[in-house]
Design an enzyme around this catalytic site. Structure first.
Site, short mmCIF file in Angstrom:
data_model
loop_
_atom_site.label_atom_id
_atom_site.label_comp_id
_atom_site.label_asym_id
_atom_site.label_seq_id
_atom_site.Cartn_x
_atom_site.Cartn_y
_atom_site.Cartn_z
N ASP A 139 34.27 50.08 49.06
CA ASP A 139 34.96 50.24 50.32
C ASP A 139 35.72 48.96 50.70
N CYS A 193 29.22 74.27 47.11
CA CYS A 193 29.11 74.65 48.52
C CYS A 193 29.02 76.18 48.66
N CYS A 196 28.63 78.64 51.99
CA CYS A 196 28.02 77.90 53.11
C CYS A 196 29.10 77.26 54.00
N CYS A 199 28.09 72.87 57.85
CA CYS A 199 28.61 71.62 58.42
C CYS A 199 29.76 71.91 59.37
N CYS A 203 29.44 70.82 63.42
CA CYS A 203 30.18 69.67 63.94
C CYS A 203 30.50 69.91 65.42
N CYS A 251 26.90 66.44 60.09
CA CYS A 251 27.37 67.29 58.98
C CYS A 251 26.61 67.01 57.68
N CYS A 255 23.17 69.99 56.01
CA CYS A 255 23.54 70.43 54.66
C CYS A 255 22.30 70.79 53.85
C1 B12 Z 1 38.38 56.16 56.23
C2 B12 Z 1 36.93 56.46 56.02
C3 B12 Z 1 36.26 57.13 57.03
C4 B12 Z 1 36.97 57.72 58.26
C5 B12 Z 1 37.71 59.01 57.84
C6 B12 Z 1 36.79 60.04 57.17
C7 B12 Z 1 37.36 60.72 55.95
N1 B12 Z 1 36.77 61.86 55.64
O1 B12 Z 1 38.27 60.22 55.30
C8 B12 Z 1 35.79 57.91 59.25
C9 B12 Z 1 35.66 56.67 60.13
C10 B12 Z 1 35.87 59.13 60.15
C11 B12 Z 1 34.60 57.95 58.28
C12 B12 Z 1 33.39 58.52 58.59
C13 B12 Z 1 32.29 58.55 57.73
N2 B12 Z 1 32.15 57.91 56.56
CO1 B12 Z 1 33.64 57.03 55.69
N3 B12 Z 1 34.99 56.23 54.67
C14 B12 Z 1 36.27 56.06 54.81
C15 B12 Z 1 36.90 55.37 53.59
C16 B12 Z 1 37.08 53.88 53.94
C17 B12 Z 1 38.23 55.95 53.12
C18 B12 Z 1 38.21 57.49 52.96
C19 B12 Z 1 39.59 58.02 52.73
O2 B12 Z 1 40.34 57.53 51.90
N4 B12 Z 1 39.95 59.03 53.50
C20 B12 Z 1 41.24 59.63 53.41
C21 B12 Z 1 41.07 61.11 53.40
C22 B12 Z 1 42.44 61.78 53.38
O3 B12 Z 1 40.39 61.43 52.20
P1 B12 Z 1 39.31 62.58 52.12
O4 B12 Z 1 38.44 62.58 53.30
O5 B12 Z 1 38.62 62.53 50.82
O6 B12 Z 1 40.29 63.82 52.22
C23 B12 Z 1 40.74 64.60 51.19
C24 B12 Z 1 40.90 66.00 51.76
O7 B12 Z 1 40.97 65.93 53.16
C25 B12 Z 1 42.14 66.46 51.13
N5 B12 Z 1 43.12 67.13 51.98
C26 B12 Z 1 43.75 66.71 53.08
N6 B12 Z 1 44.60 67.65 53.50
C27 B12 Z 1 44.51 68.68 52.61
C28 B12 Z 1 45.15 69.89 52.55
C29 B12 Z 1 44.85 70.75 51.50
C30 B12 Z 1 45.56 72.02 51.44
C31 B12 Z 1 43.88 70.38 50.50
C32 B12 Z 1 43.54 71.27 49.38
C33 B12 Z 1 43.22 69.15 50.60
C34 B12 Z 1 43.56 68.33 51.65
O8 B12 Z 1 42.86 65.37 50.58
C35 B12 Z 1 42.18 64.17 50.80
C36 B12 Z 1 42.39 63.32 49.57
O9 B12 Z 1 42.17 64.08 48.39
C37 B12 Z 1 35.78 55.58 52.49
C38 B12 Z 1 35.67 54.47 51.44
C39 B12 Z 1 36.78 54.57 50.40
N7 B12 Z 1 37.46 53.49 50.16
O10 B12 Z 1 37.00 55.63 49.85
C40 B12 Z 1 34.50 55.72 53.35
C41 B12 Z 1 33.42 56.74 52.88
C42 B12 Z 1 34.12 58.02 52.53
N8 B12 Z 1 32.62 56.95 54.09
C43 B12 Z 1 31.38 57.12 53.86
C44 B12 Z 1 30.42 57.47 54.86
C45 B12 Z 1 28.95 57.34 54.49
C46 B12 Z 1 30.85 57.93 56.13
C47 B12 Z 1 29.97 58.56 57.24
C48 B12 Z 1 28.85 59.46 56.72
C49 B12 Z 1 29.39 57.41 58.13
C50 B12 Z 1 28.59 57.92 59.34
N9 B12 Z 1 27.33 58.26 59.17
O11 B12 Z 1 29.11 57.98 60.43
C51 B12 Z 1 31.04 59.34 58.06
C52 B12 Z 1 31.19 60.80 57.58
C53 B12 Z 1 32.31 61.56 58.26
C54 B12 Z 1 32.87 62.64 57.35
N10 B12 Z 1 32.34 63.85 57.44
O12 B12 Z 1 33.78 62.34 56.55
C55 B12 Z 1 31.05 57.01 52.36
C56 B12 Z 1 30.82 58.42 51.79
C57 B12 Z 1 29.77 58.52 50.67
C58 B12 Z 1 29.68 59.94 50.17
N11 B12 Z 1 28.49 60.40 49.86
O13 B12 Z 1 30.66 60.63 50.03
C59 B12 Z 1 32.34 56.29 51.81
C60 B12 Z 1 32.75 56.70 50.40
C61 B12 Z 1 32.03 54.76 51.85
C62 B12 Z 1 31.21 54.29 50.65
N12 B12 Z 1 31.73 53.41 49.81
O14 B12 Z 1 30.10 54.73 50.44
N13 B12 Z 1 34.91 57.39 57.10
S1 SF4 Z 2 26.69 72.12 54.73
FE1 SF4 Z 2 26.75 71.15 52.68
S2 SF4 Z 2 26.73 72.87 51.22
FE2 SF4 Z 2 27.25 73.71 53.24
S3 SF4 Z 2 29.50 73.70 53.24
FE3 SF4 Z 2 28.85 71.80 54.21
S4 SF4 Z 2 28.84 70.30 52.56
FE4 SF4 Z 2 28.88 72.34 51.59
S1 SF4 Z 3 30.53 62.94 61.25
FE1 SF4 Z 3 30.65 65.10 60.64
S2 SF4 Z 3 29.55 66.26 62.24
FE2 SF4 Z 3 29.93 64.21 63.05
S3 SF4 Z 3 31.81 64.48 64.23
FE3 SF4 Z 3 32.43 63.73 62.19
S4 SF4 Z 3 32.81 65.58 60.98
FE4 SF4 Z 3 31.70 66.20 62.83
#
Ligand code: B12
Ligand code: SF4
Ligand code: SF4
Length: 323
Positions: A139, A193, A196, A199, A203, A251, A255
């Site tokens: 990260d 998934c 299911c 999540c 949320c 979320c 799960c």
């Molecule tokens: C920015 C970021 C956040 C942001 C944005 C969340 C997000 N989902 O991106 C915020 C602050 C909200 C966040 C929250 C959390 N995060 Co965070 N975060 C990051 C970070 C720094 C970058 C992620 C990123 O690039 N996001 C950009 C989005 C676009 O990517 P994406 O979510 O994968 O989205 C894909 C889809 O949305 C898809 N998509 C979008 N539009 C469309 C449309 C169509 C048609 C399709 C098919 C697909 C699609 O495309 C995207 C790219 O492929 C990473 C570390 C890293 N460098 O990767 C950690 C990381 C993802 N986070 C992590 C964690 C632990 C969390 C939290 C659990 C922390 C907490 N307990 O509060 C939460 C979980 C929230 C959630 N459900 O995502 C871990 C996840 C580990 C894992 N098991 O996956 C990471 C990997 C950090 C690490 N090194 O461990 N996070």
């Molecule tokens: S709760 Fe877990 S298994 Fe169910 S849709 Fe969400 S990520 Fe997938």
């Molecule tokens: S971490 Fe997951 S459950 Fe919590 S607000 Fe973000 S998307 Fe919703």
């Protein structure tokens, strides 16, 4: 390097990764992330990154990891559990006295504690191949870590957007080593998934707007960790905070893959500081800068800063009082 030599090195890396407490070490070929980066661009164009402007930069590097490390051939992905098996003191939360800290932030900052372990793995490559180039990320750079984890076969990207392992659930951190060594890649695993949608339904703010797509503007994790401290949490979010003062795990909690699967870590760095998984609103209200700096030194909460923590506590408290 021959296939046989790279297999021996890969096995050596896997062995040491397990010894160091990692759950898995898997490898992807360093090809371009064309579809993934296009999806991210769409996500950015639609403003779903909220105020996290740093995500707009270096999109070329996210797409082509060769711009991060010239001649990159492999992306090695490791995951490390932060699940301790400890639970929250429900009564204190229900009575509105305290707010929950999400599990990843109970102990020391994962960037600090996992980087030396990752570097130890990297040094095994450099020892055997002094001419190789290797870079470690946790990260700490423009790397689509979840997408590399999926490509490497660590797990699949769940509807909550996190990477889920069939063996370990999702309570783990991702770590990446980019290498100029060409390893035999592992294979991606199927999305499990199925039908299911737990999540999405659970949320509280409807932040999961489509499969694996999070709208950060609605996500509690964004508001309680990333949103700048001078910005108030909007009422439509604060009234749905469901007890979270820092981060949100809803979320993941719902799960099914996290019900029996999470691998419990005994790594002391991730145990709750002062044994506490919550923060009391009274204590936060009275907390001085000196106390904050001492309590959250080298903790992920330090990044939020004291005014941010007080803002979260007030928002949560006012939501509790208006119920
Ligand atoms: C920015 C970021 C956040 C942001 C944005 C969340 C997000 N989902 O991106 C915020 C602050 C909200 C966040 C929250 C959390 N995060 Co965070 N975060 C990051 C970070 C720094 C970058 C992620 C990123 O690039 N996001 C950009 C989005 C676009 O990517 P994406 O979510 O994968 O989205 C894909 C889809 O949305 C898809 N998509 C979008 N539009 C469309 C449309 C169509 C048609 C399709 C098919 C697909 C699609 O495309 C995207 C790219 O492929 C990473 C570390 C890293 N460098 O990767 C950690 C990381 C993802 N986070 C992590 C964690 C632990 C969390 C939290 C659990 C922390 C907490 N307990 O509060 C939460 C979980 C929230 C959630 N459900 O995502 C871990 C996840 C580990 C894992 N098991 O996956 C990471 C990997 C950090 C690490 N090194 O461990 N996070
Ligand atoms: S709760 Fe877990 S298994 Fe169910 S849709 Fe969400 S990520 Fe997938
Ligand atoms: S971490 Fe997951 S459950 Fe919590 S607000 Fe973000 S998307 Fe919703």
């Amino acid at each position: 390097m021959s296939l046989e030599t790279s297999k021996i090195l890969k096995n050596k890396l896997k062995f040491h990764a397990t010894e160091l407490g990692f759950l898995d070490l898997k490898i992807a070929q360093a090809t371009e992330l064309i579809a993934e980066s296009a999806n991210m661009q769409k996500w950015l164009d639609e403003g779903k990154h909220a105020d996290m402007q740093w995500l707009e930069r270096n999109q070329d590097k996210r797409r082509n990891i060769g711009f991060v490390l010239e001649n990159a051939k492999s992306v090695i992905v490791l995951n490390h559990s932060y699940f301790t098996g400890i639970d929250y003191p429900q009564s204190e939360i229900e009575e509105g006295k305290a707010g929950k800290i999400s599990r990843y932030a109970w102990g020391d900052d994962y960037h600090d504690v996992l980087m030396p372990k990752l570097k130890a793995i990297e040094s095994l490559i450099s020892q055997d191949f002094p001419d190789s180039k290797n870079l470690c990320y946790i990260d700490t750079g423009p790397i689509l870590e979840k997408q590399w984890a999926v490509r490497a076969g660590i797990g699949w990207q769940g509807k909550n957007s996190l990477v889920l392992s069939p063996d370990y659930g999702s309570y783990f951190f991702l770590c990446v080593i980019i290498s100029t060594i060409e390893f035999e890649p592992d294979t991606a695993i199927a999305d499990k998934c199925g039908t299911c949608v737990k999540c999405i339904k659970a949320c509280p703010t409807d932040a999961i707007i489509a499969n694996a797509v999070i709208d950060s503007r609605k996500c509690l994790s964004y508001w309680t960790i990333e949103a700048k401290h001078h910005i108030d949490i909007p009422a439509e979010i604060s009234e749905k905070m469901e007890g979270w003062i820092f981060g949100c795990d809803i979320c993941q909690e719902v799960c099914p893959w996290n019900k029996n699967k999470p691998k419990i870590t005994d790594f002391a760095s991730f145990l709750p500081r002062e044994g506490s998984t919550v923060l009391h609103h009274d204590a936060v209200a009275q907390m001085t800068q000196v106390q904050f700096s001492e309590r959250f030194r080298k903790s992920p909460i330090k990044r939020l800063k004291l005014p941010g923590l007080k803002r979260n506590s007030k928002a949560l408290n006012s939501a509790n009082n208006s119920k």
